[in-house]
Design an enzyme around this catalytic site. Structure first.
Site, PDB file in Angstrom:
ATOM      1  N   SER A 130      -7.141   2.810   1.582  1.00 52.66           N
ATOM      2  CA  SER A 130      -6.064   2.356   2.467  1.00 52.66           C
ATOM      3  C   SER A 130      -6.289   0.983   3.078  1.00 52.66           C
ATOM      4  O   SER A 130      -5.397   0.473   3.758  1.00 52.66           O
ATOM      5  CB  SER A 130      -5.832   3.387   3.582  1.00 52.66           C
ATOM      6  OG  SER A 130      -5.163   4.514   3.063  1.00 52.66           O
ATOM      7  N   LYS A 180      -3.618  -1.460   2.477  1.00 52.18           N
ATOM      8  CA  LYS A 180      -2.434  -1.540   3.336  1.00 52.18           C
ATOM      9  C   LYS A 180      -2.405  -2.846   4.136  1.00 52.18           C
ATOM     10  O   LYS A 180      -1.351  -3.248   4.626  1.00 52.18           O
ATOM     11  CB  LYS A 180      -2.380  -0.344   4.287  1.00 52.18           C
ATOM     12  CG  LYS A 180      -2.037   0.985   3.611  1.00 52.18           C
ATOM     13  CD  LYS A 180      -1.935   2.106   4.640  1.00 52.18           C
ATOM     14  CE  LYS A 180      -1.402   3.399   4.035  1.00 52.18           C
ATOM     15  NZ  LYS A 180      -2.393   4.148   3.266  1.00 52.18           N
ATOM     16  N   SER A 230      -2.361   5.512   8.987  1.00 51.81           N
ATOM     17  CA  SER A 230      -2.447   5.177   7.564  1.00 51.81           C
ATOM     18  C   SER A 230      -1.413   5.961   6.768  1.00 51.81           C
ATOM     19  O   SER A 230      -1.683   6.445   5.671  1.00 51.81           O
ATOM     20  CB  SER A 230      -3.859   5.466   7.032  1.00 51.81           C
ATOM     21  OG  SER A 230      -4.142   4.683   5.900  1.00 51.81           O
TER      22      SER A 230
END
Length: 430
Positions: free
Chosen positions: A126, A129, A184
Protein backbone atom coordinates in the site's frame (compact mmCIF):
# COMPACT_ATOMS: atom_id res chain seq x y z
CA UNK A 1 25.52 -5.76 6.24
CA UNK A 2 28.75 -5.89 8.22
CA UNK A 3 28.53 -5.93 11.96
CA UNK A 4 28.38 -2.45 13.40
CA UNK A 5 27.49 -0.91 16.71
CA UNK A 6 23.91 -0.29 17.70
CA UNK A 7 22.51 3.14 17.13
CA UNK A 8 21.59 5.50 19.90
CA UNK A 9 18.33 4.83 21.68
CA UNK A 10 15.26 5.91 19.77
CA UNK A 11 14.13 9.41 20.49
CA UNK A 12 10.45 8.73 20.69
CA UNK A 13 8.07 11.34 22.00
CA UNK A 14 7.35 11.33 25.72
CA UNK A 15 4.11 9.90 26.95
CA UNK A 16 2.98 13.25 28.36
CA UNK A 17 2.88 16.69 26.78
CA UNK A 18 5.97 18.77 27.45
CA UNK A 19 4.35 22.19 27.56
CA UNK A 20 4.63 22.88 23.86
CA UNK A 21 3.16 26.17 22.72
CA UNK A 22 0.29 25.67 20.31
CA UNK A 23 -0.92 27.81 17.48
CA UNK A 24 -4.62 27.00 17.48
CA UNK A 25 -5.45 29.20 14.53
CA UNK A 26 -2.72 27.68 12.37
CA UNK A 27 -3.58 24.18 13.50
CA UNK A 28 -7.22 24.72 12.59
CA UNK A 29 -6.26 26.02 9.18
CA UNK A 30 -3.79 23.27 8.27
CA UNK A 31 -5.04 20.19 10.04
CA UNK A 32 -8.81 20.28 10.52
CA UNK A 33 -9.01 16.50 10.49
CA UNK A 34 -7.06 16.34 13.74
CA UNK A 35 -10.13 17.52 15.59
CA UNK A 36 -11.63 14.04 15.52
CA UNK A 37 -12.81 12.42 18.71
CA UNK A 38 -10.02 11.12 20.95
CA UNK A 39 -12.13 8.04 21.62
CA UNK A 40 -11.39 6.63 18.16
CA UNK A 41 -11.40 2.85 18.08
CA UNK A 42 -8.08 1.25 17.25
CA UNK A 43 -8.11 -0.42 13.84
CA UNK A 44 -6.41 -3.74 13.24
CA UNK A 45 -2.94 -3.54 11.77
CA UNK A 46 -2.91 -3.73 7.99
CA UNK A 47 -2.56 -7.46 7.41
CA UNK A 48 -1.66 -9.43 4.29
CA UNK A 49 -4.21 -11.67 2.62
CA UNK A 50 -4.41 -15.27 3.82
CA UNK A 51 -2.81 -16.59 0.64
CA UNK A 52 -0.63 -15.24 -2.12
CA UNK A 53 -2.21 -13.68 -5.15
CA UNK A 54 -2.42 -16.40 -7.85
CA UNK A 55 0.43 -16.06 -10.30
CA UNK A 56 2.43 -13.72 -8.09
CA UNK A 57 4.55 -15.87 -5.77
CA UNK A 58 6.69 -13.96 -3.32
CA UNK A 59 10.46 -14.13 -3.62
CA UNK A 60 12.26 -16.25 -1.03
CA UNK A 61 13.96 -14.28 1.72
CA UNK A 62 17.40 -15.53 0.69
CA UNK A 63 17.01 -14.38 -2.91
CA UNK A 64 19.92 -11.99 -3.54
CA UNK A 65 19.48 -8.52 -5.04
CA UNK A 66 20.31 -8.08 -8.73
CA UNK A 67 23.99 -7.57 -9.50
CA UNK A 68 23.07 -4.51 -11.54
CA UNK A 69 20.28 -2.07 -10.76
CA UNK A 70 19.19 1.35 -11.95
CA UNK A 71 21.69 4.16 -11.43
CA UNK A 72 19.12 6.94 -11.30
CA UNK A 73 20.35 9.30 -8.60
CA UNK A 74 23.96 8.16 -8.78
CA UNK A 75 26.13 5.18 -9.69
CA UNK A 76 26.56 4.08 -6.08
CA UNK A 77 22.80 3.65 -5.68
CA UNK A 78 22.87 1.02 -8.42
CA UNK A 79 25.22 -1.21 -6.46
CA UNK A 80 23.89 -4.07 -4.30
CA UNK A 81 24.39 -3.98 -0.55
CA UNK A 82 24.74 -1.11 1.89
CA UNK A 83 26.05 2.20 0.57
CA UNK A 84 27.31 4.81 3.03
CA UNK A 85 30.31 7.16 3.31
CA UNK A 86 30.98 7.90 6.95
CA UNK A 87 32.94 11.01 7.83
CA UNK A 88 34.62 12.11 11.02
CA UNK A 89 32.32 11.76 14.00
CA UNK A 90 29.59 10.01 12.05
CA UNK A 91 27.72 7.26 13.88
CA UNK A 92 27.80 3.78 12.39
CA UNK A 93 24.63 2.40 10.89
CA UNK A 94 22.39 0.38 13.20
CA UNK A 95 23.05 -3.32 12.78
CA UNK A 96 19.47 -4.37 13.57
CA UNK A 97 18.06 -3.31 10.19
CA UNK A 98 16.98 -6.29 8.10
CA UNK A 99 14.96 -4.65 5.32
CA UNK A 100 15.71 -6.07 1.88
CA UNK A 101 15.81 -2.50 0.61
CA UNK A 102 15.95 0.84 2.44
CA UNK A 103 17.00 4.44 2.00
CA UNK A 104 17.65 7.52 4.19
CA UNK A 105 17.43 10.88 2.43
CA UNK A 106 17.35 14.59 3.22
CA UNK A 107 13.90 15.79 2.17
CA UNK A 108 15.07 19.35 1.54
CA UNK A 109 18.26 18.88 -0.45
CA UNK A 110 17.43 15.48 -1.88
CA UNK A 111 20.78 14.05 -0.78
CA UNK A 112 20.77 10.31 -0.05
CA UNK A 113 22.66 9.80 3.21
CA UNK A 114 22.68 5.99 3.09
CA UNK A 115 20.96 3.20 1.22
CA UNK A 116 20.71 -0.57 0.93
CA UNK A 117 19.69 -2.06 -2.42
CA UNK A 118 17.92 1.23 -3.12
CA UNK A 119 16.81 0.30 -6.65
CA UNK A 120 15.78 -3.32 -5.96
CA UNK A 121 12.41 -3.75 -7.68
CA UNK A 122 10.11 -5.32 -5.07
CA UNK A 123 6.33 -5.48 -4.47
CA UNK A 124 5.37 -2.17 -2.83
CA UNK A 125 2.07 -3.02 -1.06
CA UNK A 126 0.00 0.00 0.00
CA UNK A 127 2.94 2.40 -0.06
CA UNK A 128 2.06 2.60 -3.77
CA UNK A 129 -0.99 4.60 -2.65
CA UNK A 130 1.43 7.54 -2.29
CA UNK A 131 1.78 7.55 -6.07
CA UNK A 132 -1.98 7.14 -6.45
CA UNK A 133 -2.63 10.13 -4.21
CA UNK A 134 0.08 12.29 -5.77
CA UNK A 135 -1.45 11.57 -9.19
CA UNK A 136 -5.19 11.81 -8.51
CA UNK A 137 -5.59 14.02 -5.42
CA UNK A 138 -5.28 17.39 -7.23
CA UNK A 139 -8.05 16.54 -9.69
CA UNK A 140 -11.10 16.87 -7.42
CA UNK A 141 -12.13 19.54 -4.91
CA UNK A 142 -12.38 18.28 -1.35
CA UNK A 143 -16.06 19.15 -0.99
CA UNK A 144 -17.21 17.37 -4.16
CA UNK A 145 -19.87 14.76 -3.39
CA UNK A 146 -20.01 11.37 -5.11
CA UNK A 147 -22.65 8.65 -4.73
CA UNK A 148 -20.95 5.26 -4.78
CA UNK A 149 -22.29 2.57 -7.11
CA UNK A 150 -22.06 -1.19 -6.42
CA UNK A 151 -19.93 -1.61 -9.56
CA UNK A 152 -17.26 0.66 -8.12
CA UNK A 153 -16.73 -1.72 -5.20
CA UNK A 154 -16.76 -4.91 -7.25
CA UNK A 155 -13.65 -7.05 -7.61
CA UNK A 156 -11.79 -6.04 -4.46
CA UNK A 157 -9.10 -8.59 -3.72
CA UNK A 158 -9.46 -11.04 -0.80
CA UNK A 159 -8.06 -9.60 2.40
CA UNK A 160 -8.10 -6.03 1.07
CA UNK A 161 -7.83 -3.30 3.69
CA UNK A 162 -11.10 -1.37 3.75
CA UNK A 163 -12.43 1.79 5.34
CA UNK A 164 -16.06 0.74 4.95
CA UNK A 165 -17.40 2.59 1.91
CA UNK A 166 -21.06 1.63 1.31
CA UNK A 167 -22.78 1.52 -2.09
CA UNK A 168 -25.66 3.86 -2.94
CA UNK A 169 -24.53 6.47 -0.40
CA UNK A 170 -22.78 9.83 -1.02
CA UNK A 171 -19.26 10.60 0.17
CA UNK A 172 -17.18 13.73 -0.10
CA UNK A 173 -13.79 13.57 -1.78
CA UNK A 174 -12.33 14.63 1.57
CA UNK A 175 -13.88 11.59 3.27
CA UNK A 176 -12.60 9.25 0.59
CA UNK A 177 -9.03 10.53 0.93
CA UNK A 178 -9.19 10.09 4.69
CA UNK A 179 -10.16 6.49 3.99
CA UNK A 180 -7.19 6.06 1.67
CA UNK A 181 -4.58 7.52 4.01
CA UNK A 182 -5.83 6.47 7.43
CA UNK A 183 -7.19 2.99 6.80
CA UNK A 184 -5.44 2.27 3.50
CA UNK A 185 -8.92 1.66 2.13
CA UNK A 186 -8.84 -0.15 -1.20
CA UNK A 187 -12.58 0.52 -1.43
CA UNK A 188 -11.94 4.28 -1.31
CA UNK A 189 -9.19 3.89 -3.94
CA UNK A 190 -11.64 2.10 -6.25
CA UNK A 191 -14.21 4.88 -5.94
CA UNK A 192 -11.68 7.65 -6.59
CA UNK A 193 -10.30 5.67 -9.53
CA UNK A 194 -13.81 5.44 -10.96
CA UNK A 195 -14.20 9.19 -10.60
CA UNK A 196 -10.88 9.55 -12.43
CA UNK A 197 -12.18 7.64 -15.46
CA UNK A 198 -11.75 4.05 -14.33
CA UNK A 199 -9.01 1.65 -13.24
CA UNK A 200 -7.14 1.38 -16.57
CA UNK A 201 -6.95 5.16 -16.96
CA UNK A 202 -5.85 5.61 -13.36
CA UNK A 203 -3.12 2.99 -13.74
CA UNK A 204 -1.90 4.76 -16.89
CA UNK A 205 -1.99 8.14 -15.17
CA UNK A 206 0.05 6.72 -12.28
CA UNK A 207 2.59 5.15 -14.61
CA UNK A 208 2.92 8.38 -16.57
CA UNK A 209 3.45 10.31 -13.36
CA UNK A 210 6.04 7.79 -12.12
CA UNK A 211 7.91 8.25 -15.38
CA UNK A 212 7.74 12.04 -14.99
CA UNK A 213 9.23 11.71 -11.50
CA UNK A 214 12.00 9.47 -12.92
CA UNK A 215 10.72 6.61 -10.77
CA UNK A 216 11.80 4.08 -13.38
CA UNK A 217 11.77 1.02 -11.10
CA UNK A 218 7.99 1.23 -10.79
CA UNK A 219 5.50 -0.81 -12.80
CA UNK A 220 1.88 -0.10 -11.84
CA UNK A 221 -0.78 -2.81 -12.18
CA UNK A 222 -3.27 -1.92 -9.43
CA UNK A 223 -3.76 1.61 -8.04
CA UNK A 224 -4.15 0.38 -4.46
CA UNK A 225 -0.90 -1.61 -4.29
CA UNK A 226 -2.67 -4.97 -3.92
CA UNK A 227 -0.45 -7.86 -4.96
CA UNK A 228 -0.47 -8.33 -8.72
CA UNK A 229 1.91 -10.12 -11.10
CA UNK A 230 4.57 -7.69 -12.29
CA UNK A 231 3.72 -4.86 -9.90
CA UNK A 232 6.97 -3.54 -8.43
CA UNK A 233 8.62 -0.42 -7.11
CA UNK A 234 11.74 0.32 -5.06
CA UNK A 235 12.75 2.13 -1.90
CA UNK A 236 14.19 4.87 -4.10
CA UNK A 237 10.98 5.31 -6.10
CA UNK A 238 8.71 5.23 -3.04
CA UNK A 239 10.82 8.00 -1.53
CA UNK A 240 10.41 10.03 -4.72
CA UNK A 241 6.62 9.57 -4.49
CA UNK A 242 6.58 10.74 -0.88
CA UNK A 243 8.72 13.79 -1.61
CA UNK A 244 6.52 14.77 -4.54
CA UNK A 245 3.27 14.18 -2.66
CA UNK A 246 4.42 16.17 0.35
CA UNK A 247 4.59 19.25 -1.84
CA UNK A 248 0.78 19.30 -1.81
CA UNK A 249 -0.96 20.73 1.24
CA UNK A 250 -3.86 18.29 1.11
CA UNK A 251 -1.47 15.34 0.84
CA UNK A 252 0.43 16.63 3.88
CA UNK A 253 -2.80 17.06 5.83
CA UNK A 254 -4.13 13.59 5.09
CA UNK A 255 -0.91 11.66 5.73
CA UNK A 256 -0.39 13.53 9.03
CA UNK A 257 -3.94 12.95 10.31
CA UNK A 258 -4.06 10.62 13.31
CA UNK A 259 -7.83 10.17 13.76
CA UNK A 260 -10.95 11.25 11.92
CA UNK A 261 -14.70 10.72 11.57
CA UNK A 262 -15.85 8.66 8.58
CA UNK A 263 -19.45 8.43 7.30
CA UNK A 264 -21.15 5.15 8.10
CA UNK A 265 -24.48 3.64 7.16
CA UNK A 266 -27.86 5.34 7.34
CA UNK A 267 -29.84 4.90 10.54
CA UNK A 268 -33.57 4.28 10.78
CA UNK A 269 -34.15 8.03 10.65
CA UNK A 270 -32.12 8.18 7.39
CA UNK A 271 -29.38 10.13 9.14
CA UNK A 272 -25.80 9.06 8.51
CA UNK A 273 -23.91 7.54 11.36
CA UNK A 274 -20.19 8.22 11.73
CA UNK A 275 -17.39 5.91 12.76
CA UNK A 276 -14.03 6.78 14.27
CA UNK A 277 -11.01 5.77 12.23
CA UNK A 278 -7.35 5.88 13.18
CA UNK A 279 -4.24 5.96 11.04
CA UNK A 280 -2.46 2.61 10.66
CA UNK A 281 0.94 4.36 10.57
CA UNK A 282 2.26 3.21 13.96
CA UNK A 283 5.06 5.79 14.11
CA UNK A 284 2.35 8.44 13.87
CA UNK A 285 -0.13 7.06 16.39
CA UNK A 286 1.79 4.57 18.49
CA UNK A 287 -0.06 1.40 19.60
CA UNK A 288 1.00 -2.24 19.41
CA UNK A 289 3.91 -1.62 21.75
CA UNK A 290 5.21 1.44 19.89
CA UNK A 291 5.40 5.08 20.91
CA UNK A 292 4.87 7.84 18.35
CA UNK A 293 8.14 8.93 16.80
CA UNK A 294 9.24 12.44 17.72
CA UNK A 295 8.69 14.81 14.80
CA UNK A 296 6.88 12.31 12.56
CA UNK A 297 4.57 13.82 9.92
CA UNK A 298 3.48 10.83 7.75
CA UNK A 299 3.69 9.18 5.22
CA UNK A 300 2.36 5.65 4.40
CA UNK A 301 2.62 2.01 5.44
CA UNK A 302 1.70 -1.22 3.67
CA UNK A 303 1.59 -4.98 4.10
CA UNK A 304 0.72 -7.76 1.63
CA UNK A 305 1.65 -11.41 1.23
CA UNK A 306 4.23 -10.78 -1.48
CA UNK A 307 5.58 -7.44 -0.30
CA UNK A 308 5.76 -8.15 3.39
CA UNK A 309 5.75 -4.92 5.40
CA UNK A 310 6.69 -1.64 3.70
CA UNK A 311 6.88 1.88 5.07
CA UNK A 312 7.87 5.40 4.06
CA UNK A 313 8.07 8.07 6.74
CA UNK A 314 9.04 11.73 7.05
CA UNK A 315 10.19 13.41 10.25
CA UNK A 316 11.82 16.66 11.42
CA UNK A 317 14.38 17.52 14.10
CA UNK A 318 15.27 21.19 14.18
CA UNK A 319 15.96 22.25 10.60
CA UNK A 320 16.58 18.70 9.42
CA UNK A 321 13.81 16.87 7.54
CA UNK A 322 14.42 13.24 6.65
CA UNK A 323 12.66 10.70 4.47
CA UNK A 324 13.10 6.99 5.18
CA UNK A 325 11.75 3.99 3.29
CA UNK A 326 12.04 0.36 4.46
CA UNK A 327 10.87 -2.61 2.37
CA UNK A 328 10.32 -6.16 3.60
CA UNK A 329 12.26 -6.54 6.86
CA UNK A 330 12.62 -9.95 8.47
CA UNK A 331 9.83 -10.67 10.98
CA UNK A 332 12.30 -11.14 13.82
CA UNK A 333 10.50 -8.62 16.03
CA UNK A 334 6.99 -7.23 16.34
CA UNK A 335 6.30 -4.17 14.14
CA UNK A 336 9.74 -4.57 12.57
CA UNK A 337 9.19 -2.16 9.68
CA UNK A 338 8.43 0.72 12.05
CA UNK A 339 11.25 -0.07 14.46
CA UNK A 340 13.77 -0.29 11.64
CA UNK A 341 12.51 2.96 10.13
CA UNK A 342 12.88 4.63 13.54
CA UNK A 343 16.44 3.36 13.90
CA UNK A 344 17.33 4.72 10.48
CA UNK A 345 15.72 8.06 11.28
CA UNK A 346 17.70 8.23 14.54
CA UNK A 347 20.87 7.49 12.61
CA UNK A 348 20.07 10.01 9.89
CA UNK A 349 19.52 12.86 12.33
CA UNK A 350 22.73 11.98 14.18
CA UNK A 351 24.72 11.60 10.95
CA UNK A 352 23.52 14.75 9.22
CA UNK A 353 26.50 16.83 8.12
CA UNK A 354 28.91 14.01 8.98
CA UNK A 355 28.47 11.80 5.92
CA UNK A 356 29.17 12.22 2.23
CA UNK A 357 25.98 11.61 0.21
CA UNK A 358 25.90 8.41 -1.83
CA UNK A 359 23.40 9.81 -4.33
CA UNK A 360 20.44 12.13 -4.72
CA UNK A 361 16.68 12.15 -5.14
CA UNK A 362 16.34 13.40 -8.70
CA UNK A 363 13.87 16.15 -9.64
CA UNK A 364 11.06 15.51 -12.15
CA UNK A 365 11.91 15.38 -15.84
CA UNK A 366 10.09 18.65 -16.49
CA UNK A 367 12.49 20.47 -14.18
CA UNK A 368 15.52 19.20 -16.07
CA UNK A 369 14.02 19.92 -19.49
CA UNK A 370 12.77 23.36 -18.51
CA UNK A 371 9.17 22.44 -19.35
CA UNK A 372 7.87 23.37 -15.90
CA UNK A 373 8.58 23.41 -12.18
CA UNK A 374 7.67 19.78 -11.71
CA UNK A 375 4.52 20.58 -9.77
CA UNK A 376 2.11 19.40 -12.47
CA UNK A 377 2.18 15.73 -13.35
CA UNK A 378 2.40 14.28 -16.80
CA UNK A 379 -0.96 12.65 -16.18
CA UNK A 380 -2.51 16.02 -15.43
CA UNK A 381 -0.76 17.66 -18.37
CA UNK A 382 -0.25 20.81 -16.31
CA UNK A 383 -3.96 21.63 -16.52
CA UNK A 384 -5.99 23.26 -13.80
CA UNK A 385 -8.06 21.24 -11.37
CA UNK A 386 -11.80 21.67 -10.93
CA UNK A 387 -11.17 24.17 -8.17
CA UNK A 388 -9.47 26.39 -10.74
CA UNK A 389 -6.08 26.13 -9.08
CA UNK A 390 -2.98 24.52 -10.48
CA UNK A 391 -2.34 20.86 -9.81
CA UNK A 392 0.24 21.81 -7.21
CA UNK A 393 0.90 25.34 -6.09
CA UNK A 394 4.13 26.85 -7.31
CA UNK A 395 6.45 27.61 -4.46
CA UNK A 396 5.46 24.45 -2.57
CA UNK A 397 7.81 22.16 -4.45
CA UNK A 398 10.87 20.62 -2.90
CA UNK A 399 9.53 18.81 0.12
CA UNK A 400 7.32 19.06 3.15
CA UNK A 401 5.37 22.11 4.31
CA UNK A 402 4.20 21.46 7.87
CA UNK A 403 5.93 20.67 11.15
CA UNK A 404 4.44 18.27 13.62
CA UNK A 405 5.46 17.01 17.04
CA UNK A 406 3.86 14.00 18.67
CA UNK A 407 3.11 14.06 22.37
CA UNK A 408 0.92 11.75 24.37
CA UNK A 409 -0.30 9.98 21.24
CA UNK A 410 -1.92 13.14 19.81
CA UNK A 411 -0.56 15.30 17.01
CA UNK A 412 0.34 18.82 18.05
CA UNK A 413 1.31 21.60 15.66
CA UNK A 414 4.29 23.39 17.19
CA UNK A 415 4.01 27.15 16.87
CA UNK A 416 6.72 28.62 14.68
CA UNK A 417 8.30 25.25 13.84
CA UNK A 418 7.47 25.09 10.17
CA UNK A 419 9.64 23.17 7.75
CA UNK A 420 12.15 25.39 5.96
CA UNK A 421 11.92 23.71 2.59
CA UNK A 422 13.49 24.88 -0.64
CA UNK A 423 10.81 26.56 -2.70
CA UNK A 424 12.21 25.07 -5.88
CA UNK A 425 13.37 21.61 -6.83
CA UNK A 426 17.15 21.53 -6.30
CA UNK A 427 18.76 21.13 -9.70
CA UNK A 428 21.43 18.55 -10.35
CA UNK A 429 24.91 20.01 -9.84
CA UNK A 430 27.12 20.07 -12.90
Amino acid sequence: MSAVKKSASHQYAPKRPAGLALSVAVAAALLPALAASPAAALPQDEKPAASSTPGAPGKPRNDPPPAEMSKVGGDQLGQPGTQVRLGAGAPVLPKDVTGRSWIVADAKSGQVLAAHNAHWRLPPASTLKMLFADTVLPKFPKDEQHTVTPAELAGLGPGSSLVGVKPNLPYSVHDLWLGVFLRSGNDAVRVLSSMNGGLPKTVKDMQDHADELQALDTHVISPDGYDAPGQVSSAYDLTLFARSGLQKQDFREYCATATAKFPGAEGKDKKRETVDIQNTNRLLTGDFGLSPYKGIAGVKNGNTTNAGATFTGVAQRGDQVLLVTVMNPQPTESQAVYKEAARLLDWGFAASGKVTPVGELVPPKSVLTGDGDGSATAAQGGTKSRTGQTAAAKGESGGVGIALAVTGGALVLVAGAVFLINRRWPLRKS
